[in-house]
Design an enzyme around this catalytic site. Structure first.
Site, PDB file in Angstrom:
ATOM      1  N   CYS A   1       0.151   3.643   2.884  1.00  0.00           N
ATOM      2  CA  CYS A   1       0.674   3.067   4.139  1.00  0.00           C
ATOM      3  C   CYS A   1       2.154   3.398   4.293  1.00  0.00           C
ATOM      4  O   CYS A   1       2.621   3.715   5.392  1.00  0.00           O
ATOM      5  CB  CYS A   1       0.496   1.552   4.165  1.00  0.00           C
ATOM      6  SG  CYS A   1      -1.219   1.003   4.095  1.00  0.00           S
TER       7      CYS A   1
ATOM      8  N   CYS B   1       0.836  -1.209   0.000  1.00  0.00           N
ATOM      9  CA  CYS B   1       0.000   0.000   0.000  1.00  0.00           C
ATOM     10  C   CYS B   1       0.870   1.258   0.000  1.00  0.00           C
ATOM     11  O   CYS B   1       1.623   1.491   0.946  1.00  0.00           O
ATOM     12  CB  CYS B   1      -0.900  -0.063   1.231  1.00  0.00           C
ATOM     13  SG  CYS B   1      -1.662   1.466   1.728  1.00  0.00           S
TER      14      CYS B   1
END
Length: 102
Positions: free
Chosen positions: A31, A28
Site C-alpha cells: 500500500c 501494508c
C-alpha cells in the site's frame, strides 16, 4: 488529486462522476509503495479524483463494496463499479483503467 476520505464522506460523493477509490492499510508495505504510484498519477492527471480509504477504519464500507484485501482499487463511472485492481499494480495498468473511465 488524492483525497483521504471516510465512509460518511464516501456516501456524499457524486455517484455519477468517474473516480478511483483505493482501500489501503497503514501497516501494508505494498500500500505504501502504491501511494507513490498514485501520487505520480495524480500529477499526470490532476483533474481525475483519487480517493483513499483506510481499510481498517471503514469496515462497513469495505464489506458493502466487497473489498477483501489491500491494496484494492475500485474504478467507478456513472455510479457503478466498472473495474477493480487488487494488490500492487504498476502505473500503466492503473492509467489504462482510468482512461477507460474518461
Amino acid at each position: 488529486m488524492i483525497i483521504e476520505i471516510n465512509e460518511q464522506e464516501y456516501q456524499s460523493l457524486n455517484p455519477a462522476a468517474p473516480k478511483l477509490v483505493e482501500f489501503y492499510s497503514k501497516t501494508c508495505g505494498p500500500c505504501k509503495m502504491l501511494s507513490f504510484v498514485l501520487k505520480d498519477i495524480s500529477k499526470q492527471k490532476p483533474d481525475f479524483p483519487i480517493y483513499t480509504i483506510d481499510f481498517d477504519e471503514n469496515r462497513d464500507l469495505k464489506e458493502q463494496l466487497g473489498v477483501k484485501g489491500f491494496p484494492t482499487m475500485l474504478f467507478f463511472k456513472d455510479g457503478k463499479e466498472v473495474s477493480r485492481l487488487e494488490g500492487l499494480k504498476q502505473k500503466p495498468a492503473i492509467i489504462k483503467a482510468i482512461e477507460a473511465l474518461v
